[in-house]
Design an enzyme around this catalytic site. Structure first.
Site, PDB file in Angstrom:
ATOM      1  N   CYS A 107       0.845  -1.205   0.000  1.00  7.77           N
ATOM      2  CA  CYS A 107       0.000   0.000   0.000  1.00  7.77           C
ATOM      3  C   CYS A 107       0.874   1.246   0.000  1.00  7.77           C
ATOM      4  O   CYS A 107       1.474   1.583   1.021  1.00  7.77           O
ATOM      5  CB  CYS A 107      -0.899  -0.036   1.234  1.00  7.77           C
ATOM      6  SG  CYS A 107      -1.857   1.471   1.442  1.00  7.77           S
TER       7      CYS A 107
ATOM      8  N   CYS B   2      -0.333   4.062   2.367  1.00  8.76           N
ATOM      9  CA  CYS B   2      -0.093   3.812   3.793  1.00  8.76           C
ATOM     10  C   CYS B   2       1.375   4.039   4.137  1.00  8.76           C
ATOM     11  O   CYS B   2       1.691   4.593   5.182  1.00  8.76           O
ATOM     12  CB  CYS B   2      -0.442   2.375   4.167  1.00  8.76           C
ATOM     13  SG  CYS B   2      -1.947   1.761   3.438  1.00  8.76           S
ATOM     14  N   ASP B   3       2.284   3.595   3.275  1.00  6.65           N
ATOM     15  CA  ASP B   3       3.695   3.495   3.657  1.00  6.65           C
ATOM     16  C   ASP B   3       4.648   4.388   2.861  1.00  6.65           C
ATOM     17  O   ASP B   3       5.819   4.494   3.215  1.00  6.65           O
ATOM     18  CB  ASP B   3       4.158   2.036   3.529  1.00  6.65           C
ATOM     19  CG  ASP B   3       3.319   1.105   4.395  1.00  6.65           C
ATOM     20  OD1 ASP B   3       2.946   1.533   5.503  1.00  6.65           O
ATOM     21  OD2 ASP B   3       3.030  -0.017   3.959  1.00  6.65           O
TER      22      ASP B   3
END
Ligand code: NAP
Length: 317
Positions: free
Chosen positions: A136, A139-140
């Site tokens: 993701c 997200c990261d």
């Protein structure tokens, strides 16, 4: 806790398909509850930017999901945040068993459980999850500011997320197993004109290498020559599609050879009164707008189905 035990419709899953089903079910005056185990929005909630949902030239995935949720709640859709453990088909009604053991019943069920990112199953993938391996970018990606990262995949997700990462990272390798991307032409053009993205085509990753601080590089094999090369990077985003979440799909429901649920044009499965929508369902493409369309179709079909069942069972309106 649910407000009651028996509903007209239970929707399992709160992504765009489930939430749209909720909007249409409530507008059709169906007594409806939506059960979602996590944050409503599903996969879209972790998509950095959505540029093809009509009416929104560019919107963050999370923001779009929030709009779906607020829209559904404006019709007083009951949203229950808990996990469904099993779907139990019946004759006059179907049931879902929640993680606390409670059973909810309904004349119709709409399954909208989406899918999960596929894994590559290569050496270093599982061991370094959270230490540089990610599924993701939204997200990261933040953790890789001014670093070198690699994206694996050639579909819309890989292209979109490579573009997203190119705004954060110093350099992005985009590694794809063929010589042509599967993703849309418009994204391909953006990728080819982004100087921070280097495309590595006809290439597969054999191994993710790591040191004590996490991912340090990749061993990449040319699929035509067999030549191996090492690419240094501190993050690797594996974006090679996803598999439908079929764990809750009852055994009697027909599926395609690739595991997607087969439905008719009303999104109804082979079990009457059980509908499947969104990424769970076999269809030509997975798009947010198509997931929403499925939710609409299933809810409209549910309204007819529920009315017919109530008439048969002589349930007062
Ligand atoms: P996808 O379209 O299925 O693409 C998966 C990619 O991963 C393909 O390029 C595939 O290669 C590659 N791949 C699969 N298994 C692999 C393996 N073992 N090793 C190396 N590469 C592998 O998946 P997606 O990109 O996640 O998209 C899913 C759906 O969502 C699509 O319908 C897409 O259009 C849609 N989507 C839309 C948007 C948007 O419209 N904004 C954004 C994201 C996703 P091959 O091409 O060789 O098969």
């Amino acid at each position: 806790m649910a407000e009651k035990e028996m509903y007209d419709v239970i929707i399992v899953g709160g992504g765009p398909a489930g939430l749209t089903a909720g909007i249409y079910a409530k507008r059709a005056a169906l007594d409806t509850v939506l059960v979602e185990k996590g944050v409503p929005g599903g996969q879209v909630a972790v998509t950095p930017a959505v540029e093809n949902y009509p009416g929104f030239p560019e919107i963050g995935g999370f923001e779009l999901c929030e709009k779906f949720l607020q829209h559904a709640k404006s019709y007083d859709l009951e949203v229950l945040q808990t996990e469904v453990e099993a779907v139990e088909p019946g004759n006059d009604h179907h049931a879902v068993r929640l993680s606390d053991g409670v059973h909810l019943k309904a004349h119709a069920l709409i399954l909208a459980t989406g899918g999960l990112p596929r894994i590559l199953n290569i050496h270093g993938e599982r061991e370094n999850f959270g230490k540089g391996v990610s599924y993701c970018a939204t997200c990261d990606g933040f953790f890789f500011r001014d670093k070198t990262v690699a994206v694996i995949g050639g579909g819309d997700t890989a292209l979109e997320d490579a573009l997203y990462l190119s705004k954060i990272a110093k350099k992005v390798y985009l590694i794809h197993r063929r010589d042509a991307f599967r993703g849309s032409k418009i994204l391909q053009e953006q990728v080819f004109s982004e100087p921070r993205i280097e495309c590595v085509l006809n290439a597969v990753v054999d191994e993710i290498k790591a040191d004590e601080s996490g991912v340090s590089g990749l061993s990449v094999r040319d699929t035509q020559t067999g030549r191996l090369q090492d690419l240094d990077c501190e993050g690797v985003f594996i974006l090679v599609g996803f598999s439908p979440n079929i764990d809750l799909v009852p055994a009697g429901v027909q599926k395609s050879p690739t595991g997607y649920v087969l439905t008719d044009e009303k999104c109804e499965t082979s079990i009457p009164g059980i509908f499947a929508v969104g990424d769970l369902r076999q269809k030509y493409a997975n798009q947010i707008v198509l997931a929403a369309a499925d939710g609409c179709t299933a809810a409209l079909a549910c309204a007819h189905y529920v009315e017919a069942v109530k008439t048969r069972l002589k349930v007062p309106a």
